[in-house]
Write a protein that holds these residues in place. Structure first.
Motif, PDB file in Angstrom:
ATOM      1  N   ALA A   1     -19.355  -0.178  -8.968  1.00 44.73           N
ATOM      2  CA  ALA A   1     -17.988  -1.469  -8.832  1.00 44.73           C
ATOM      3  C   ALA A   1     -18.544  -2.016  -8.409  1.00 44.73           C
ATOM      4  CB  ALA A   1     -16.899   0.107  -8.296  1.00 44.73           C
ATOM      5  N   MET A   2     -19.680  -2.388  -7.691  1.00 40.46           N
ATOM      6  CA  MET A   2     -19.757  -3.530  -6.268  1.00 40.46           C
ATOM      7  C   MET A   2     -19.859  -5.393  -6.777  1.00 40.46           C
ATOM      8  SD  MET A   2     -20.066  -3.672  -3.473  1.00 40.46           S
ATOM      9  CE  MET A   2     -20.449  -4.870  -2.215  1.00 40.46           C
ATOM     10  N   ASN A   3     -18.578  -6.094  -6.084  1.00 43.06           N
ATOM     11  CA  ASN A   3     -18.249  -6.708  -6.880  1.00 43.06           C
ATOM     12  C   ASN A   3     -17.706  -6.861  -8.318  1.00 43.06           C
ATOM     13  OD1 ASN A   3     -19.497  -8.465  -4.537  1.00 43.06           O
ATOM     14  ND2 ASN A   3     -21.906  -7.678  -5.699  1.00 43.06           N
ATOM     15  N   LYS A   4     -17.137  -6.411  -8.801  1.00 43.29           N
ATOM     16  CA  LYS A   4     -16.472  -5.562  -9.847  1.00 43.29           C
ATOM     17  C   LYS A   4     -14.261  -5.798  -9.815  1.00 43.29           C
ATOM     18  CE  LYS A   4     -20.770  -4.168 -12.540  1.00 43.29           C
ATOM     19  NZ  LYS A   4     -20.955  -2.520 -13.262  1.00 43.29           N
ATOM     20  N   HIS A   5     -14.299  -6.210 -10.558  1.00 45.71           N
ATOM     21  CA  HIS A   5     -12.612  -6.232 -10.644  1.00 45.71           C
ATOM     22  C   HIS A   5     -12.288  -5.112 -10.839  1.00 45.71           C
ATOM     23  CE1 HIS A   5      -8.970  -8.440  -9.472  1.00 45.71           C
ATOM     24  NE2 HIS A   5      -8.395  -7.506 -10.359  1.00 45.71           N
ATOM     25  N   VAL A   6     -10.628  -3.961 -10.020  1.00 46.74           N
ATOM     26  CA  VAL A   6     -10.685  -3.180  -9.792  1.00 46.74           C
ATOM     27  C   VAL A   6      -9.073  -2.723  -9.220  1.00 46.74           C
ATOM     28  CG1 VAL A   6     -12.338  -1.495  -9.091  1.00 46.74           C
ATOM     29  CG2 VAL A   6     -10.677  -3.166  -7.270  1.00 46.74           C
ATOM     30  N   ASP A   7      -8.181  -2.698 -10.855  1.00 49.83           N
ATOM     31  CA  ASP A   7      -7.050  -2.063 -10.174  1.00 49.83           C
ATOM     32  C   ASP A   7      -6.685  -0.771  -9.828  1.00 49.83           C
ATOM     33  OD1 ASP A   7      -6.220  -4.989 -11.869  1.00 49.83           O
ATOM     34  OD2 ASP A   7      -7.254  -4.338 -13.261  1.00 49.83           O
ATOM     35  N   CYS A   8      -6.085  -0.698  -8.205  1.00 48.35           N
ATOM     36  CA  CYS A   8      -5.908   0.092  -7.921  1.00 48.35           C
ATOM     37  C   CYS A   8      -4.191   0.473  -7.786  1.00 48.35           C
ATOM     38  CB  CYS A   8      -6.715   0.451  -6.881  1.00 48.35           C
ATOM     39  SG  CYS A   8      -8.313   0.075  -6.909  1.00 48.35           S
ATOM     40  N   VAL A   9      -4.107   1.699  -7.782  1.00 49.29           N
ATOM     41  CA  VAL A   9      -2.684   2.372  -8.104  1.00 49.29           C
ATOM     42  C   VAL A   9      -2.685   3.112  -6.508  1.00 49.29           C
ATOM     43  CG1 VAL A   9      -0.731   3.171  -8.609  1.00 49.29           C
ATOM     44  CG2 VAL A   9      -1.853   2.145 -10.519  1.00 49.29           C
TER      45      VAL A   9
ATOM     46  N   LEU B   1       0.804  -1.025  -0.130  1.00 49.46           N
ATOM     47  CA  LEU B   1       0.022   0.000   0.340  1.00 49.46           C
ATOM     48  C   LEU B   1       0.511   1.552   0.076  1.00 49.46           C
ATOM     49  CD1 LEU B   1      -2.598  -0.832   2.544  1.00 49.46           C
ATOM     50  CD2 LEU B   1      -2.568  -0.750  -0.066  1.00 49.46           C
ATOM     51  N   SER B   2       2.150   0.873   0.212  1.00 52.11           N
ATOM     52  CA  SER B   2       2.684   2.234  -0.153  1.00 52.11           C
ATOM     53  C   SER B   2       2.666   3.083  -1.504  1.00 52.11           C
ATOM     54  CB  SER B   2       4.422   2.220   0.234  1.00 52.11           C
ATOM     55  OG  SER B   2       5.120   0.893  -0.825  1.00 52.11           O
ATOM     56  N   PRO B   3       3.462   3.781  -1.277  1.00 47.20           N
ATOM     57  CA  PRO B   3       2.494   4.796  -3.199  1.00 47.20           C
ATOM     58  C   PRO B   3       3.505   4.294  -3.976  1.00 47.20           C
ATOM     59  CG  PRO B   3       3.129   6.704  -1.065  1.00 47.20           C
ATOM     60  CD  PRO B   3       3.533   5.446  -0.612  1.00 47.20           C
ATOM     61  N   GLY B   4       3.012   4.756  -4.818  1.00 47.54           N
ATOM     62  CA  GLY B   4       2.801   3.773  -6.672  1.00 47.54           C
ATOM     63  C   GLY B   4       2.466   2.597  -6.802  1.00 47.54           C
TER      64      GLY B   4
ATOM     65  N   ALA C   1      -5.937   5.963  -3.919  1.00 44.71           N
ATOM     66  CA  ALA C   1      -5.686   5.462  -4.510  1.00 44.71           C
ATOM     67  C   ALA C   1      -6.717   5.311  -5.699  1.00 44.71           C
ATOM     68  CB  ALA C   1      -6.119   3.440  -4.430  1.00 44.71           C
ATOM     69  N   THR C   2      -5.998   5.689  -7.027  1.00 40.97           N
ATOM     70  CA  THR C   2      -6.636   5.482  -8.402  1.00 40.97           C
ATOM     71  C   THR C   2      -7.210   3.938  -8.817  1.00 40.97           C
ATOM     72  OG1 THR C   2      -5.803   7.642  -9.022  1.00 40.97           O
ATOM     73  CG2 THR C   2      -6.537   5.962 -11.101  1.00 40.97           C
ATOM     74  N   CYS C   3      -8.044   4.146  -8.789  1.00 34.73           N
ATOM     75  CA  CYS C   3      -8.738   2.287  -9.244  1.00 34.73           C
ATOM     76  C   CYS C   3      -9.274   2.660 -10.525  1.00 34.73           C
ATOM     77  CB  CYS C   3     -10.212   1.641  -8.445  1.00 34.73           C
ATOM     78  SG  CYS C   3      -9.278   2.061  -6.659  1.00 34.73           S
ATOM     79  N   THR C   4      -9.335   1.926 -11.542  1.00 38.11           N
ATOM     80  CA  THR C   4      -9.538   1.845 -12.866  1.00 38.11           C
ATOM     81  C   THR C   4     -10.296   0.475 -13.209  1.00 38.11           C
ATOM     82  OG1 THR C   4      -7.255   0.337 -13.582  1.00 38.11           O
ATOM     83  CG2 THR C   4      -8.242   2.866 -14.034  1.00 38.11           C
ATOM     84  N   LEU C   5     -11.270   1.017 -13.618  1.00 40.31           N
ATOM     85  CA  LEU C   5     -12.692  -1.014 -14.013  1.00 40.31           C
ATOM     86  C   LEU C   5     -12.701  -0.598 -15.050  1.00 40.31           C
ATOM     87  CD1 LEU C   5     -14.778  -2.957 -13.063  1.00 40.31           C
ATOM     88  CD2 LEU C   5     -16.226  -0.468 -12.994  1.00 40.31           C
TER      89      LEU C   5
END
Length: 110
Positions: free
Chosen positions: A64-72, A5-8, A83-87
């Motif tokens: 977003a509920m129950n959907k997979h997200v990728d976060c930074v 969970l560190s930046p980046g 975090a920025t999370c994409t779907l």
């Protein structure tokens, strides 16, 4: 804070909880002990008690509920990770704006 969970750093998983229009929990493992509380970095939803707050929460749930997200991860904010999370290739903030949810609330720059 765990190293992932560190930046980046990147983490991903299903959205297992929606607190409001810009707060979610991402499940990075089994059980609630492995939920990461996320403050969505690119969207400022109205607070729940403000006009539009409940609508923003409902829109985030639909999105977003129950959907997979990728976060930074970007930084820590109180007990959450900003975090920025994409779907599906778009950030959650972009999804919320596309749903017609107006930004406001704490931290929003008018």
């Amino acid at each position: 804070m765990p190293a992932y969970l560190s930046p980046g750093s990147k983490f991903s998983g299903p959205v297992v909880y929606v607190g409001d229009g810009d707060s979610i929990c991402v499940g990075v493992g089994q059980g609630s002990a492995n939920w990461v509380e996320v403050r969505v970095a690119d969207f400022y939803a109205p607070e729940l008690r403000e006009p539009g707050g409940e609508q923003a929460k409902a829109a985030m749930k639909r999105t977003a509920m129950n959907k997979h997200v990728d976060c930074v991860a970007q930084k820590r904010s109180y007990d959450r990770v900003v975090a920025t999370c994409t779907l599906s290739g778009r950030s959650l903030g972009e999804h919320m704006k596309a749903a017609g949810i107006e930004e406001s609330g704490n931290g929003h720059q008018h």
